[in-house]
Design a protein around this motif. Sequence first.
Motif, PDB file in Angstrom:
ATOM      1  N   ASN A  19      -3.390  11.565  19.138  1.00 32.64           N
ATOM      2  CA  ASN A  19      -4.379  12.071  18.213  1.00 32.64           C
ATOM      3  C   ASN A  19      -5.392  13.262  19.120  1.00 32.64           C
ATOM      4  O   ASN A  19      -5.847  12.563  19.981  1.00 32.64           O
ATOM      5  N   TRP A  20      -5.524  14.083  18.309  1.00 32.08           N
ATOM      6  CA  TRP A  20      -6.241  15.205  18.727  1.00 32.08           C
ATOM      7  C   TRP A  20      -6.702  16.183  17.798  1.00 32.08           C
ATOM      8  O   TRP A  20      -6.223  16.236  16.758  1.00 32.08           O
ATOM      9  N   HIS A  41      -2.580  13.249  13.773  1.00 29.82           N
ATOM     10  CA  HIS A  41      -2.989  11.973  13.797  1.00 29.82           C
ATOM     11  C   HIS A  41      -1.770  11.076  13.789  1.00 29.82           C
ATOM     12  O   HIS A  41      -0.992  11.477  12.976  1.00 29.82           O
ATOM     13  N   ASP A  42      -1.962  10.228  14.783  1.00 24.12           N
ATOM     14  CA  ASP A  42      -0.504   9.106  14.767  1.00 24.12           C
ATOM     15  C   ASP A  42       0.658  10.027  15.092  1.00 24.12           C
ATOM     16  O   ASP A  42       1.847   9.834  14.307  1.00 24.12           O
ATOM     17  N   LEU A  50     -11.826  12.634  13.703  1.00 25.83           N
ATOM     18  CA  LEU A  50     -11.094  12.251  14.979  1.00 25.83           C
ATOM     19  C   LEU A  50     -11.935  11.176  15.594  1.00 25.83           C
ATOM     20  O   LEU A  50     -13.060  11.269  15.742  1.00 25.83           O
ATOM     21  N   VAL A  77     -11.344   8.860  19.106  1.00 25.09           N
ATOM     22  CA  VAL A  77     -10.563   8.620  20.051  1.00 25.09           C
ATOM     23  C   VAL A  77     -11.311   7.930  21.369  1.00 25.09           C
ATOM     24  O   VAL A  77     -12.567   8.041  21.356  1.00 25.09           O
TER      25      VAL A  77
END
Length: 189
Positions: free
Chosen positions: A85-86, A119-120, A162, A164
Motif C-alpha cells: 500500500n502506497w 492498494h493491496d 491511504l 499505513v
Amino acid sequence: MKSLSIAACFALMHAGAAMAAPAITYDCDTAASHFSELVLPAPGNSFTVTGQLQINQLPPFDKYAPITRLMVGPGDIVPGGDIPNWAGFSLNALPAKMVDKSVKDDKIMLQFLNWNAAHDRKTEDFKPFGFAKAGDKLPFTLTYDGAAVTLSVAGEKTSIPLKVADPMVRIVCSTGEFLYTDLRIEKAS
C-alpha cells in the motif's frame, strides 16, 4: 544572575530545536536498468513533504524507461521490498526522438508526471499530465494526514486514500539522474 543565564540558555536551546531542519538535496543517479531507493523517516502520522524535482540527464537505455517516484508507504518494508500500500507521484522521461522521429537532437526530452498508488498490491492507473521541458524544476507538495495523501505537482492536485502504519517517505529512481532539491519533511501542525 546565574538563574537568568541558565534560563536564557534553555530558551536559546528550545528555539534552536524548534527551527526547521535544513533542506535535503538528493542527486539520484542510476545507470540504465538499475534502480536506487532512499527511505526517509516521517515525523509521525501527519506530515508534509515539499521540494523541487528535475531531470539532469538520461543514459542510453533499452529495457526500462527513466523514472523517479516519491511516495508514502509503510515503514516496515525493507528497501527494495514489495510495498502493498502506497501513494505518491512519478516523473517519467524519454528522449523526444522516441516519440517523434522528426526530432534528431538527443538532448531533447519528453517528461510527464503521473499520480501513483497501490492498494493491496493492486496498482491504480492514472493519466499522465504535466509535460515539461528538460531542466525545469518542478515544485511539489505531498501531505499525509493518516487517511490520505494529498499531492500538488506542476499545478495539478489530487488526493489518494491511504492508511499505513509507521509511514515513511520513499524515493525510487531508475535509469537516469534525477535531482531533488529543497526537500523537507515536516510534521503537520
